[in-house]
Design a protein around this motif. Structure first.
Motif, PDB file in Angstrom:
ATOM      1  N   TRP A   1     -12.315   5.416   1.381  1.00 45.09           N
ATOM      2  CA  TRP A   1     -12.505   6.864   1.390  1.00 45.09           C
ATOM      3  C   TRP A   1     -13.888   7.232   1.930  1.00 45.09           C
TER       4      TRP A   1
ATOM      5  N   ILE B   1      -6.020   3.524   4.956  1.00 44.68           N
ATOM      6  CA  ILE B   1      -5.835   4.973   4.958  1.00 44.68           C
ATOM      7  C   ILE B   1      -5.481   5.392   6.385  1.00 44.68           C
TER       8      ILE B   1
ATOM      9  N   GLU C   1      -3.153   7.847   2.337  1.00 43.70           N
ATOM     10  CA  GLU C   1      -3.424   6.537   1.750  1.00 43.70           C
ATOM     11  C   GLU C   1      -2.161   5.695   1.678  1.00 43.70           C
TER      12      GLU C   1
ATOM     13  N   SER D   1      -3.538  11.164  -1.289  1.00 41.91           N
ATOM     14  CA  SER D   1      -3.716   9.875  -1.963  1.00 41.91           C
ATOM     15  C   SER D   1      -2.367   9.262  -2.313  1.00 41.91           C
ATOM     16  N   LYS D   2      -2.391   7.999  -2.702  1.00 41.15           N
ATOM     17  CA  LYS D   2      -1.162   7.340  -3.141  1.00 41.15           C
ATOM     18  C   LYS D   2      -0.569   8.063  -4.345  1.00 41.15           C
ATOM     19  N   GLU D   3      -1.440   8.562  -5.228  1.00 42.10           N
ATOM     20  CA  GLU D   3      -0.972   9.272  -6.406  1.00 42.10           C
ATOM     21  C   GLU D   3      -0.242  10.567  -6.017  1.00 42.10           C
TER      22      GLU D   3
ATOM     23  N   ARG E   1      -6.403  15.416   2.324  1.00 44.64           N
ATOM     24  CA  ARG E   1      -6.400  14.085   1.713  1.00 44.64           C
ATOM     25  C   ARG E   1      -5.133  13.913   0.882  1.00 44.64           C
TER      26      ARG E   1
END
Length: 317
Positions: free
Chosen positions: A296, A262, A257, A222-224, A220
């Motif tokens: 998600w 996604i 993401e 994520s954008k972060e 996974r």
């Protein structure tokens, strides 16, 4: 028969516009631009253009042309390496006088006045070279530019000839293409160079992946996480094969993401995963496919589906 028909149509039209799929890979660019270079070398009087969004990571292969709406009038449009119409980059592909589809993916959409689909081919670039061999006695010419592009696409879609899709014919075509004059070591370096940022993300993935007892793994991003490594979602595509050499992993998925979706990238060493992709706004090959998730929670559904196909695959062994 399809190859002869395609050759005939190319000879008849004065304007030819070539498309490929969104988020292109070397096979998409290679088949699109490689075919364009063959036509340009063979019939200099024709207007031949390639269209779609530029990809900064693949500019070393080719650049796109500016195509105006009026260019489609009385034009032959060819779409390369794209199984379904929704994934065609530049949706004006329907605006020409005649449409040809050339693809090696399992059929999702039947579209085009002529459809040439060969799922046994390692790549669409391999198909383009076989097209050239079929019609080379009718004025079609290969040149160094086209050979470089087609070779790049074959290398990219076969994982440097390691994937099961590589056949005797694939290797024969590659051997013939390297007889043309282009810098093969430079091409390999351009295809597989890794930036420092991507290398650091690679380390992060290798530190955080897990293997479930059924033989699947999920990653996974994520954008972060992408912001932390200063990377875009598209730049992560070169890492999708990273887990393929790890013991115990039969199949794996990257969830990447983006702003409002996604991106789902599925890979496998046995279990068939393109049906999972097809159920989630995607498609592809049995061992390599892509899809789109909108939450998600949906990625958790995909993970469960991947778990099931891996479990079924192990039971059938």
């Amino acid at each position: 028969m399809c190859k002869q028909e395609i050759g005939k149509e190319i000879k008849q039209f004065d304007t030819i516009i070539i498309h490929r799929h969104v988020r292109p890979d070397p096979d998409a660019f290679g088949s699109q631009a490689g075919l364009a270079e063959i036509i340009k070398a063979s019939f200099p009087e024709k207007t031949v253009k390639v269209t779609g969004e530029e990809d900064p990571e693949l500019l070393f292969l080719t650049e796109m042309d500016t195509v105006e709406d009026q260019d489609y009038e009385n034009a032959l449009v060819i779409v390369c390496d794209t199984a379904n119409q929704a994934r065609v980059d530049d949706q004006r592909f329907k605006n020409g006088k005649k449409l040809i589809k050339i693809d090696h993916h399992p059929v999702v959409d039947e579209y085009g006045d002529i459809q040439w689909v060969n799922t046994n081919a390692s790549s669409t670039c391999e198909m383009i070279y076989s097209l050239y061999l079929e019609v080379c006695q009718e004025g079609f010419k290969m040149n160094n530019k086209a050979a470089r592009l087609l070779y790049a696409g074959i290398v990219g879609d076969t994982g440097r000839f390691l994937f099961p899709s590589t056949t005797k014919q694939t290797l024969q075509y590659a051997a013939e293409l390297v007889t043309y004059s282009f810098d093969r070591p430079l091409l390999y370096n351009q295809l597989y160079k890794t930036s420092i940022k991507v290398a650091k993300l690679k380390g992060y993935i290798l530190q955080h992946f897990t293997v479930h007892e059924e033989g699947y793994s999920t990653i996974r991003l994520s954008k972060e996480t992408l912001e932390k490594f200063e990377l875009t979602a598209s730049e992560t595509s070169q890492l999708v094969g990273l887990l393929g050499d790890i013991e115990g992993i039969l199949s794996w998925v990257f969830f990447v993401e983006e702003e409002d979706i996604i991106r789902v990238r599925l890979r496998s060493k046995g279990p068939v995963i393109n049906e999972i992709a097809a159920a989630h706004n995607g498609g592809g090959h049995p061992m390599a496919a892509g899809a789109t998730a909108y939450s998600w929670e949906e990625t958790e559904e995909i993970a469960e589906e991947l778990k099931k196909v891996c479990k079924d695959f192990q039971q059938d062994l």
